[in-house]
Design an enzyme around this catalytic site. Structure first.
Site, PDB file in Angstrom:
ATOM      1  CE1 TYR A  56      -4.371   0.218  -0.232  1.00  0.00           C
ATOM      2  CE2 TYR A  56      -4.321  -1.613   1.307  1.00  0.00           C
ATOM      3  CZ  TYR A  56      -5.006  -0.828   0.389  1.00  0.00           C
ATOM      4  OH  TYR A  56      -6.309  -1.093   0.117  1.00  0.00           O
ATOM      5  CD  GLU A  58      -3.784   4.375   0.925  1.00  0.00           C
ATOM      6  OE1 GLU A  58      -2.770   3.688   1.139  1.00  0.00           O
ATOM      7  OE2 GLU A  58      -4.942   3.991   1.163  1.00  0.00           O
ATOM      8  CG  ASP A 202      -9.580  10.209 -23.345  1.00  0.00           C
ATOM      9  OD1 ASP A 202      -8.612   9.455 -23.562  1.00  0.00           O
ATOM     10  OD2 ASP A 202     -10.646   9.815 -22.816  1.00  0.00           O
ATOM     11  CB  THR A 228      -5.888   3.643 -21.168  1.00  0.00           C
ATOM     12  OG1 THR A 228      -5.971   3.743 -22.582  1.00  0.00           O
ATOM     13  CG2 THR A 228      -7.251   3.888 -20.552  1.00  0.00           C
ATOM     14  CE  LYS A 231      -8.571   2.102 -24.827  1.00  0.00           C
ATOM     15  NZ  LYS A 231      -8.600   2.770 -23.522  1.00  0.00           N
ATOM     16  NE  ARG A 237      -7.280  -3.094 -19.410  1.00  0.00           N
ATOM     17  CZ  ARG A 237      -8.340  -3.646 -20.006  1.00  0.00           C
ATOM     18  NH1 ARG A 237      -8.219  -4.776 -20.651  1.00  0.00           N
ATOM     19  NH2 ARG A 237      -9.511  -3.053 -19.981  1.00  0.00           N
TER      20      ARG A 237
HETATM   21  N1  DSN Z   1     -13.199   0.350 -23.683  1.00  0.00           N
HETATM   22  C1  DSN Z   1     -12.404   1.336 -24.371  1.00  0.00           C
HETATM   23  C2  DSN Z   1     -12.445   1.137 -25.835  1.00  0.00           C
HETATM   24  O1  DSN Z   1     -12.651   0.028 -26.271  1.00  0.00           O
HETATM   25  O2  DSN Z   1     -12.247   2.079 -26.584  1.00  0.00           O
HETATM   26  C3  DSN Z   1     -12.774   2.708 -24.008  1.00  0.00           C
HETATM   27  O3  DSN Z   1     -12.950   2.833 -22.654  1.00  0.00           O
END
Ligand code: DSN
Length: 421
Positions: A56, A58, A202, A228, A231, A237
């Site tokens: 942990y 924080e 974003d 994120t 991707k 993740r």
């Molecule tokens: N789930 C993501 C996507 O597939 O684009 C977006 O949050």
């Protein structure tokens, strides 16, 4: 077989281990074309599966609420420094659990409940957290949405400017989940400056392309950038928020203690490794290959009569309206999955069907490029997709199974990180 191997899991919980092995084999055998997915490296897998999950932490490095941070502080600092250097930003917060919490942190940092936020509408290609009605961001804030032009499928900046002038949003989101074209961050910034809004870019989908020089960067245009890490960036993740120094404190306070407790340190380690990988010259080649594959696939799909939104792609993503093929997106996606081609059904702009049964499919090339596929294989991929959609219309499962076998045969020659035969 899963790599790293999982002998202890297999001994302790064979049922779960067998499911993990099944998923590794499934990922190996399919053309994985969900535009938001990828394959992480084995180094990222190892970093993500460490004893760091036991800790942990924080707070932030040097200012934690629990003892024992001698190594975690260094790991988080490493991830932050790598993010700052890769994207060329003043500040990085690597603690958001994923993209939605990262975007919520932007609301907490810059808005009060009831304030106006502007984003791309979900069915036009935006994200739930850009103010869509069913999301907390649409319920707790006054949300106004822009879309794309019916004729071109591109963002209509006259509409964005008019809406911004009329509604005076405090935050404008640029970016989304189904945008096949280059996002003009400079145009968004000009509008945001005119109305005094914070511009939040974003870049979840395109972060790897930005890092690899295959998409223009929002840095210098956006006040705050969310992404994120899993991707096109090819990490575990997780998520990050990047910002100028001016907004650093507000962003950090919003993430912790505003929204989250302890960061997921094993994920932070995986992010640090992925950021190091993304800074290598090979990653630039990867990002260019992702886009080259998407363009080649778009061309081949158009030749086969697919109706692509905006007429093609500039990035990793393709959005197709299947109305002209005589099938909805959902039955087509299910048939394609049986044929070894994994993607998702998706709304298309001005869709006349319902979101759970829309007209389109969305696909991407980030994972295919990681497997080593190039433009050379894209006409074959398009041919399989066309055959599978035709087979779905005719209810011909035999054809789907034939294609799945051919896909498996092709992919046998392309090693998958995280799997050995
Ligand atoms: N789930 C993501 C996507 O597939 O684009 C977006 O949050």
């Amino acid at each position: 077989m899963h790599v790293p191997q999982i002998p202890h899991l297999t001994a302790a919980d064979p049922e779960l281990a067998s499911l993990v092995e099944g998923e590794a084999q499934r990922q190996h055998d399919k053309l994985r074309m969900i535009a938001s997915e990828n394959y992480v490296s084995e180094a990222v897998l190892e970093a993500s599966g460490t004893v760091l999950t036991n800790k942990y932490s924080e707070g932030y490095a040097g200012k934690r609420y629990y003892e024992g941070q001698q190594f975690v502080d260094q790991i988080e600092t490493l991830a932050i420094e790598r993010a700052r250097s890769l994207f060329g930003v003043d500040h990085a917060n690597v603690q958001p659990y994923s993209g939605s919490p990262a975007n919520l942190a932007v609301y907490l940092a810059f808005l009060d409940p009831g304030d106006t936020v502007m984003g791309m509408s979900l069915p036009m290609g935006g994200h739930l957290t850009h103010g869509w009605s069913v999301s907390a961001t649409g319920k707790w804030f006054n949300s106004v949405s822009y879309g794309v032009s019916r004729e071109t499928g591109l963002i209509d900046f006259d509409e964005v400017r008019d809406l911004a002038r009329r509604e005076r949003p405090k935050v404008i989101f640029a970016g989304g989940t189904a945008i096949p074209r280059t996002i003009d961050f400079a145009a968004f910034a000009e509008i945001a400056r005119e109305v005094g809004a914070v511009l939040a870019a974003d870049i979840a989908h395109i972060a790897g392309l930005v890092a690899g020089g295959a998409h223009p960067t929002p840095v210098g245009h956006a006040d705050v950038i969310t992404t994120t890490t899993h991707k096109t960036l090819r990490g575990p993740r997780g998520a990050m928020i990047l910002s100028t120094e001016e907004h650093a404190k507000a962003v950090d306070r919003a993430v912790f203690p505003g929204l989250q407790g302890g960061p997921h340190n094993h994920t932070t380690a995986g992010i640090a490794v992925a950021l190091r990988e993304a800074a290598q010259p090979a990653f630039r080649e990867y990002a260019a290959q992702v886009v080259a594959n998407a363009k080649a696939l778009a061309t081949a799909l158009i030749e086969r009569g697919f109706d692509l939104i905006s007429g093609g792609t500039d990035n990793h993503l393709i959005l197709a309206d299947l109305t002209g093929k005589g099938i909805g997106g959902k039955p087509a996606a299910k048939a394609l999955d049986r044929a070894g081609i994994e993607l998702n059904y998706n709304t298309v702009p001005f869709d006349t069907r319902k979101p759970f049964d829309p007209s389109g499919i969305r696909l991407g090339t980030a994972a295919l490029a990681t497997r080593g596929l190039t433009e050379a294989q894209m006409p074959q991929v398009a041919a399989w997709m066309d055959d599978a959609v035709t087979a779905a219309v005719k209810d011909d499962d035999g054809q789907l199974d034939r294609i799945a076998g051919e896909v498996r045969d092709l992919l046998a020659a392309y090693p998958m990180p995280g799997h050995r035969a």
